[in-house]
Structure formats: structure tokens, C-alpha cells
Design a protein around this motif. Structure first.
Motif, PDB file in Angstrom:
ATOM      1  N   HIS A 427      -6.081 101.673  29.188  1.00 34.01           N
ATOM      2  CA  HIS A 427      -5.480 100.342  29.063  1.00 34.01           C
ATOM      3  C   HIS A 427      -5.344  99.735  30.450  1.00 34.01           C
ATOM      4  N   PHE A 428      -5.399  98.414  30.537  1.00 40.10           N
ATOM      5  CA  PHE A 428      -5.245  97.735  31.829  1.00 40.10           C
ATOM      6  C   PHE A 428      -4.237  96.596  31.701  1.00 40.10           C
ATOM      7  N   ASN A 429      -3.196  96.640  32.513  1.00 38.54           N
ATOM      8  CA  ASN A 429      -2.331  95.474  32.676  1.00 38.54           C
ATOM      9  C   ASN A 429      -2.949  94.604  33.768  1.00 38.54           C
ATOM     10  N   VAL A 430      -3.237  93.353  33.444  1.00 36.26           N
ATOM     11  CA  VAL A 430      -3.902  92.467  34.401  1.00 36.26           C
ATOM     12  C   VAL A 430      -2.945  92.159  35.549  1.00 36.26           C
ATOM     13  N   LYS A 431      -3.413  92.337  36.785  1.00 34.16           N
ATOM     14  CA  LYS A 431      -2.534  92.219  37.962  1.00 34.16           C
ATOM     15  C   LYS A 431      -2.801  90.985  38.811  1.00 34.16           C
ATOM     16  N   THR A 432      -4.066  90.624  38.992  1.00 33.05           N
ATOM     17  CA  THR A 432      -4.393  89.584  39.981  1.00 33.05           C
ATOM     18  C   THR A 432      -4.667  88.218  39.372  1.00 33.05           C
ATOM     19  N   VAL A 433      -4.723  88.119  38.044  1.00 28.96           N
ATOM     20  CA  VAL A 433      -5.121  86.870  37.378  1.00 28.96           C
ATOM     21  C   VAL A 433      -3.881  86.141  36.878  1.00 28.96           C
ATOM     22  N   GLN A 434      -3.746  84.875  37.239  1.00 32.31           N
ATOM     23  CA  GLN A 434      -2.660  84.036  36.753  1.00 32.31           C
ATOM     24  C   GLN A 434      -3.138  83.254  35.538  1.00 32.31           C
ATOM     25  N   GLY A 435      -2.322  83.266  34.455  1.00 35.40           N
ATOM     26  CA  GLY A 435      -2.711  82.527  33.254  1.00 35.40           C
ATOM     27  C   GLY A 435      -3.815  83.244  32.495  1.00 35.40           C
ATOM     28  N   ILE A 436      -4.501  82.493  31.640  1.00 34.94           N
ATOM     29  CA  ILE A 436      -5.560  83.068  30.808  1.00 34.94           C
ATOM     30  C   ILE A 436      -6.910  82.713  31.407  1.00 34.94           C
ATOM     31  N   ASN A 437      -7.608  83.730  31.878  1.00 38.32           N
ATOM     32  CA  ASN A 437      -8.940  83.553  32.442  1.00 38.32           C
ATOM     33  C   ASN A 437      -9.736  84.818  32.118  1.00 38.32           C
ATOM     34  N   ASP A 438     -10.469  84.764  31.006  1.00 36.85           N
ATOM     35  CA  ASP A 438     -11.201  85.939  30.529  1.00 36.85           C
ATOM     36  C   ASP A 438     -12.199  86.450  31.566  1.00 36.85           C
ATOM     37  N   PHE A 439     -12.836  85.525  32.284  1.00 35.30           N
ATOM     38  CA  PHE A 439     -13.854  85.935  33.246  1.00 35.30           C
ATOM     39  C   PHE A 439     -13.214  86.700  34.415  1.00 35.30           C
ATOM     40  N   ALA A 440     -12.151  86.130  34.980  1.00 36.91           N
ATOM     41  CA  ALA A 440     -11.480  86.777  36.103  1.00 36.91           C
ATOM     42  C   ALA A 440     -10.848  88.098  35.675  1.00 36.91           C
ATOM     43  N   THR A 441     -10.312  88.129  34.445  1.00 41.67           N
ATOM     44  CA  THR A 441      -9.717  89.360  33.926  1.00 41.67           C
ATOM     45  C   THR A 441     -10.762  90.459  33.812  1.00 41.67           C
ATOM     46  N   MET A 442     -11.941  90.094  33.273  1.00 39.17           N
ATOM     47  CA  MET A 442     -13.000  91.091  33.116  1.00 39.17           C
ATOM     48  C   MET A 442     -13.466  91.597  34.486  1.00 39.17           C
ATOM     49  N   LYS A 443     -13.575  90.673  35.434  1.00 37.68           N
ATOM     50  CA  LYS A 443     -14.008  91.074  36.781  1.00 37.68           C
ATOM     51  C   LYS A 443     -13.017  92.082  37.382  1.00 37.68           C
ATOM     52  N   GLU A 444     -11.714  91.802  37.202  1.00 38.64           N
ATOM     53  CA  GLU A 444     -10.696  92.688  37.761  1.00 38.64           C
ATOM     54  C   GLU A 444     -10.753  94.092  37.154  1.00 38.64           C
ATOM     55  N   VAL A 445     -10.802  94.192  35.817  1.00 41.95           N
ATOM     56  CA  VAL A 445     -10.715  95.523  35.192  1.00 41.95           C
ATOM     57  C   VAL A 445     -11.987  96.343  35.438  1.00 41.95           C
ATOM     58  N   ILE A 446     -13.148  95.669  35.481  1.00 42.96           N
ATOM     59  CA  ILE A 446     -14.395  96.382  35.791  1.00 42.96           C
ATOM     60  C   ILE A 446     -14.330  96.948  37.208  1.00 42.96           C
ATOM     61  N   TYR A 447     -13.852  96.136  38.137  1.00 39.69           N
ATOM     62  CA  TYR A 447     -13.736  96.584  39.531  1.00 39.69           C
ATOM     63  C   TYR A 447     -12.787  97.780  39.634  1.00 39.69           C
ATOM     64  N   ARG A 448     -11.626  97.677  38.997  1.00 45.66           N
ATOM     65  CA  ARG A 448     -10.641  98.753  39.072  1.00 45.66           C
ATOM     66  C   ARG A 448     -11.151 100.047  38.445  1.00 45.66           C
ATOM     67  N   ARG A 449     -11.833  99.917  37.297  1.00 50.26           N
ATOM     68  CA  ARG A 449     -12.320 101.110  36.597  1.00 50.26           C
ATOM     69  C   ARG A 449     -13.355 101.884  37.428  1.00 50.26           C
ATOM     70  N   TYR A 450     -14.351 101.165  37.931  1.00 50.07           N
ATOM     71  CA  TYR A 450     -15.455 101.886  38.572  1.00 50.07           C
ATOM     72  C   TYR A 450     -15.180 102.192  40.051  1.00 50.07           C
ATOM     73  N   LYS A 451     -14.276 101.471  40.653  1.00 45.56           N
ATOM     74  CA  LYS A 451     -13.832 101.833  42.004  1.00 45.56           C
ATOM     75  C   LYS A 451     -13.117 103.184  41.946  1.00 45.56           C
ATOM     76  N   ARG A 452     -12.318 103.351  40.878  1.00 50.25           N
ATOM     77  CA  ARG A 452     -11.589 104.609  40.725  1.00 50.25           C
ATOM     78  C   ARG A 452     -12.546 105.776  40.448  1.00 50.25           C
ATOM     79  N   LEU A 453     -13.536 105.537  39.565  1.00 47.84           N
ATOM     80  CA  LEU A 453     -14.495 106.601  39.270  1.00 47.84           C
ATOM     81  C   LEU A 453     -15.241 107.032  40.543  1.00 47.84           C
ATOM     82  N   ILE A 454     -15.584 106.041  41.369  1.00 46.60           N
ATOM     83  CA  ILE A 454     -16.284 106.350  42.633  1.00 46.60           C
ATOM     84  C   ILE A 454     -15.385 107.179  43.546  1.00 46.60           C
ATOM     85  N   GLU A 455     -14.109 106.740  43.677  1.00 41.18           N
ATOM     86  CA  GLU A 455     -13.184 107.437  44.568  1.00 41.18           C
ATOM     87  C   GLU A 455     -12.915 108.860  44.102  1.00 41.18           C
TER      88      GLU A 455
END
Length: 613
Positions: A427-455
Motif C-alpha cells: 500500500h502507498f500513502n501519497v506523500k508529495t502530491v497535493q490534491g487529486i493528480n493521478d499522473f503525479a501520484t502514479m509517478k511517485e509510487v512507481i519511483y518509491r517502489r523501484y528505488k527501494r527494490l534497487i536499494e
């Protein structure tokens, strides 16, 4: 029918409430709808831009339009539901419920027999039900037999046959299960009293039955018939124990129908609890097939009407999780926030979640039954269909979820070797996006997920599915580029309505055959991420994690705040509304409070600071 063709006949459609019917060139009924204003509603089909391929397909097939004017919105509502139930048009919402439910029949005869049946015959008999469970009906009948003496034989107990002494009492009489009406040992009046007790038991109304037995026990004791008084006492104890085992809600909630809904792609699941005399007497979960762009409110309203009709409910109160327009006189719609009604709503929601979980378990079991070799074949087929460079033994799927355009969260599910790997769900609580923005939300969670897998040096999936189409796909791809993962995994977008698959950079989408094993697997993965995301959203709402900014305004309560968000979709839009736009929704006094609040906020901001659109 084209827009130009419709314009030629638009003036013939009345500005009155009623129902409209769409037919194709072969006179097949395609769709039935209701409207407060027929001309406005029908015209909207030919004037709007479609977000659903199915709606576009419907309009292309319309050849003839028929309409029926009625006196009120309520009449239109009732007529629409009756026609949908009768004709089941292809493009209307449909209940995937073809069961024949059991009834308890009280036969139209002297000293009526009582038994279970699935056939409802127009023979003057009284039918109680229908009931959702045969096992429950059999339990009820056994309970009734143990406490109320009704005959089970098929003898023709007419007055003349009894007077001519044609019959003799059987073993049931000697066992105490029958009072012997065949020999005239029981009057029809006494037998009817037993039937009245039966009906009260079936309605969960055990109070009058217990009171009646207590009178009998007292009368027997006064006559010194202590053996009979003891038998009656045991029946009272049996009834009281049964009442204690029943699900007692609250004696202040007499008769009510409770409905909750969970939506999953092109299906919705609705749970129905029927409460009579403070007791839950029936529970049922049904599946609804969604064909066009129906809202949650439309789906729930339609299903409520169908289920209340099927189960012959006339309860004066309907308890639901969100506001609906149910134009039927004498019926109150309640959206509880706390108390006994909210507990009932939570119980109904628990039932629908359990039903969905069991459904997903069955699907997983069915896939598991196919065996590893069969699952591998499906993965090889998916690899071929999507032209992947590697076998997709590890697939991850992402979906954004929000409530009435607010409170964004995201979910990710993981499938390994074609089956769910639930320990890898996130599950992901959206952290950096203000309001409703599906595109920015998707960008954030994809970045967080795969940055973590890499680390953490964890293996990457071969296939990542973005539920949402081209916009979300491109947003996700931005994060993949930033993480330098291009070429290390395959990213595809899945359009929500048409089930089209998009690849980054491709102009044309890929449409897999509807019944292909590849698409069935993708569909299962998508349904699972919807379920997982919705459950997360529901948990956060129930814990009060989300806070609606509008509730901070003095004089604006939660109901008003929710209504505003539901109507206008976001706080930013509400800030820009005029009094003329707000007043029809929440009234003049509250509209003034809203306007003054945001005007004060604007004045307090430093020069040059503005709200984001």
C-alpha cells in the motif's frame, strides 16, 4: 443514429418525466432509462464525448427511440425497474443472479399444509419469502414443527369428510406433532392461530408467540394439567433460546434494509441485510454486471429496487453507505455516521468483503488446480502476445484509488508464476502530491517502489501493469527513466474501460481476444489490485485517517462537506465556485459561509501566492 439524425427528431421528445427505450434496426431492445426530463436526458447521449467504448457502441446501434410519459419521477423509477427486470436489455445493469429462491407455502385448503417449495403457483396459496438459503428454511421448518402443531399429511380435510369420519389419526398425533384435525379434534380457528404463530416466527417476531404460550401454560396449570403445562414451558424455553441465538440488532430499529457495495472493474457486489423486528432475518450478496458509465449511486439504487422487489420487502427505512436518490414515497434513506445503524452498515460491509475474498480464493484455487505446467503455458502465451523478451514469472500491477475525487492512495499487487504473492503486496500513502493528480501520484509510487527494490538489491519484475491508460503510463515511465531502468523491465498501461493495452511510444493499442488466457490473467491481476486498493481505502476511512478540509470550516458539517466533494470533485474547484453554483447544492446560508471562508483565506495569503489548479 447520428447526432444530425437525432436533431431532426429531438423536438418530438417531451420535456416531461418518463422512461425511454432504445431499439436497434432489428427492433431488439438495447436499453431502458428513466429521466425527470426526457428531452434533456436523451439529448445528452448524442451531445457528449464518451469515455466508455460501450456507451459509444450503444449510441451507434440506436435506430429507434420510444418513450413513455409518467406523472412523477417515482413512477419513472418503478417503471424502469419493472421493464429492466422483464426484458433484461443488453446495455442495462444486470444482476447475475439466476437462482430460484425457496419459499414457505401455506396451501389454499382446509387446515393448510406448510412446506418448502421453489415453484410459485397462482393457486390462491400464501407464499412466505423468498429466502436466500434452503438450509435456513429447513431449519426454520424444523423449529416450527417442534413448537407448533401443524399437519403434514395430504388428506382432503373438508368439513363433510371430517363429519363423515373418513379418517383416523396417525402416528404424528400420538407423537404430539399434530392435534388431529382429521378426526375433528382441532378447530380451524385453533389451527389458524398456529399459522399466525408460524408467520411471527418467520418474521423474527417471537414476542407474541411466547406470550401466547405463557397464557396456555397458565391455563393448563389452573386446570391441574401439569404435564401439558410442562410441555408448553419447554416450548417457551426453546423459543427464548432461539431468540437469544438470533442476531438481535436493536429493538428501536424495527424494520430496515441495509445495503453496502464493493465495485470491481465492470462488476459490483452488493450485500443486503433484511432486518425485521430488530432481528436480521435474511442476508444475501449479489453480483451486478455494469455495462455503461453508471455511477456508484445509480448501481446501488437500481440493485436496491431489484432486491427489495425480489424479496418482497416493504421496510420503511433503507440504510446505505452514501447518499442516493430513491424516489419512492414512504421510504427513508439513512446514511449513518455512528450508532446502531452504523454497526449494521459495518456488518453488511464485512459480508460483502468476505464474499469478495472467497470469490478471489476460488479463482486462485481454480488457477492452482490447472497445475504448474498449465500456468506456465499461460505465461508463455502472455509473453508471446505482449512480445516480451523474458517470461513474466514476476508481474506487478499498480492502481490509484480516491473517494469522490479526494483522499488519494495507491496499491500494488504482485503475481509470481501466475498466482498471487500476497506477502509482496504493498500500500502507498501519497506523500508529495497535493490534491487529486493521478499522473503525479502514479509517478511517485512507481519511483518509491523501484528505488527501494534497487536499494535492497531485490529482483525486478519482468512486467509492470499500470491500471489507467496512456496518461498514467507516461507518468510511470518518467520514474523508470529517472531510475535508469529502461530496458530492464516492461511497462504497459491498461485502459480502464476497453481493456486495451498500451506500450510507451505506440500510437495504437493492443487488444487481446476477449476469451484469451492472457487477457484473463491480466483481468485477474487488475481485479485483485482494485480489491486490494479499495479495502485499504475503506480501512483508512473507517479509522478516520482522512480529513476533509471543508470540515474545518465553522458551520459546515461532515455531510455537507461530503456532498460538496461528491458534487464538485475537489476542494480547489469548490474555492472557485460562485454563489449561484453553490446555492442549489447546499442552500444560501451554507454557500455564504463557504464563500466567506475562502475569501478570507485568499486575503491572508502573501502577495503572488495562488492556489494550484
Amino acid at each position: 443514429m447520428t447526432q444530425q439524425e437525432f436533431q431532426h427528431i429531438a423536438h418530438t421528445v417531451p420535456n416531461e418525466p418518463g422512461i425511454y427505450k432504445y431499439f436497434d434496426s432489428e427492433k431488439t431492445l438495447l436499453y431502458v432509462g428513466k429521466a425527470k426530463n426526457l428531452r434533456k436526458r436523451v439529448s445528452s447521449y448524442f451531445n457528449k464525448t464518451f469515455t466508455s467504448y460501450k456507451t459509444y457502441e450503444l449510441v451507434q446501434r440506436i435506430h429507434t427511440i420510444e418513450f413513455t410519459i409518467v406523472n412523477s419521477e417515482q413512477d419513472a423509477f418503478l417503471l424502469e425497474n419493472a421493464l429492466i427486470k422483464q426484458y433484461q436489455p443488453r446495455f442495462n445493469i444486470s444482476l447475475k443472479d439466476d437462482k430460484s429462491y425457496p419459499y414457505i407455502v401455506i396451501k389454499n385448503e382446509s387446515f393448510p399444509r406448510v412446506f418448502l417449495t421453489r415453484r410459485k403457483i397462482n393457486d390462491g396459496s400464501e407464499y412466505l419469502g423468498p429466502f436466500t438459503s434452503v438450509a435456513k428454511v429447513r431449519e426454520l421448518l424444523n423449529f416450527v414443527k417442534a413448537n407448533i402443531q401443524l399437519r403434514t399429511c395430504k388428506l382432503n380435510l373438508t368439513e363433510s369428510n371430517i363429519r363423515k369420519k373418513k379418517f383416523k389419526v396417525c402416528l404424528e398425533y400420538h407423537l404430539g406433532n399434530c392435534k388431529g384435525p382429521c378426526e375433528g379434534l382441532q378447530t380451524e380457528e385453533d389451527y389458524r392461530e398456529g399459522l399466525a404463530r408460524l408467520k411471527n416466527i418467520l418474521k423474527g417476531n417471537l414476542g407474541p408467540v411466547i406470550i401466547g404460550f405463557k397464557k396456555e401454560m397458565k391455563a393448563s396449570a389452573e386446570k391441574m394439567d401439569f404435564e401439558k403445562a410442562e410441555i408448553t414451558k419447554k416450548k417457551i424455553e426453546h423459543l427464548e433460546n432461539y431468540q437469544a441465538r438470533s442476531v438481535i440488532v436493536n429493538k428501536h430499529i424495527s424494520n430496515a434494509d441495509i445495503f453496502t457495495m464493493s465495485r470491481d472493474a465492470d462488476r459490483a457486489y452488493i450485500n443486503y441485510l433484511m432486518v425485521q423486528n430488530g432481528t436480521i432475518v435474511q442476508t444475501h450478496t449479489t453480483e451486478v454486471q455494469i455495462h455503461l458509465e453508471e455511477t456508484d449511486e445509480e448501481i446501488l439504487t437500481f440493485t436496491i429496487a431489484q432486491l427489495r422487489d425480489t424479496f418482497n420487502s416493504v421496510a420503511p427505512e433503507i440504510i446505505v453507505p452514501f447518499t442516493i436518490i430513491y424516489p419512492q414515497q414512504g421510504v427513508t434513506i439513512t446514511v449513518p455516521k455512528a450508532g446502531d445503524r452504523k454497526k449494521l452498515l459495518d456488518l453488511s460491509e464485512k459480508n460483502v468483503i468476505y464474499y469478495l475474498d472467497e470469490l478471489h480464493k476460488k479463482k486462485a484455487l481454480h488457477l492452482g488446480d490447472k497445475g504448474e505446467s498449465t500456468r506456465k503455458k499461460v505465461l508463455y502465451q502472455l509473453m508471446k502476445d505482449l512480445q516480451l523478451s523474458e517470461l513474466p514469472v514476476h508481474i506487478e500491477c499498480f492502481d490509484n484509488s480516491n473517494l469522490h475525487g479526494s483522499y488519494p492512495v495507491s496499491a500494488m499487487v504482485c503475481f509470481k508464476n501466475g498466482v498471487e504473492s500476497k506477502k509482496d503486496y504493498r500500500h502507498f500513502n501519497v506523500k508529495t502530491v497535493q490534491g487529486i493528480n493521478d499522473f503525479a501520484t502514479m509517478k511517485e509510487v512507481i519511483y518509491r517502489r523501484y528505488k527501494r527494490l534497487i536499494e535492497e538489491k531485490q529482483p525486478l519484475p519482468q512486467l509492470v501493469i499500470i491500471d489507467g491508460g496512456k496518461g498514467q503510463l507516461h507518468a510511470a515511465l518518467e520514474s523508470i527513466n529517472e531510475l535508469h531502468l529502461v530496458g530492464k523491465l516492461t511497462l504497459v498501461g491498461l485502459a480502464k474501460n476497453e481493456e486495451e493495452i498500451f506500450f510507451a511510444g505506440d500510437k495504437e493499442s493492443l487488444k487481446l481476444p476477449y476469451d484469451s488466457e492472457s487477457l484473463k490473467l491480466i483481468r485477474r491481476i487488475r481485479d485483485e489490485v482494485h480489491r486490494f486498493g479499495i479495502n485499504f481505502h475503506r480501512q483508512k476511512r473507517s479509522k478516520g485517517t482522512f480529513q476533509n478540509q471543508l470540515e474545518n470550516i465553522k458551520g459546515i458539517g461532515k455531510n455537507t462537506a461530503d456532498l460538496l466533494l461528491k458534487t464538485f470533485r475537489s476542494v480547489n474547484k469548490i474555492k472557485k465556485l460562485s454563489m449561484e453554483e453553490l446555492v442549489p447544492v447546499i442552500g444560501h446560508s451554507k454557500a455564504k459561509i463557504i464563500q466567506e471562508y475562502f475569501e478570507d483565506q485568499l486575503e491572508k495569503k502573501p502577495s503572488g501566492e495562488y492556489d494550484a489548479a
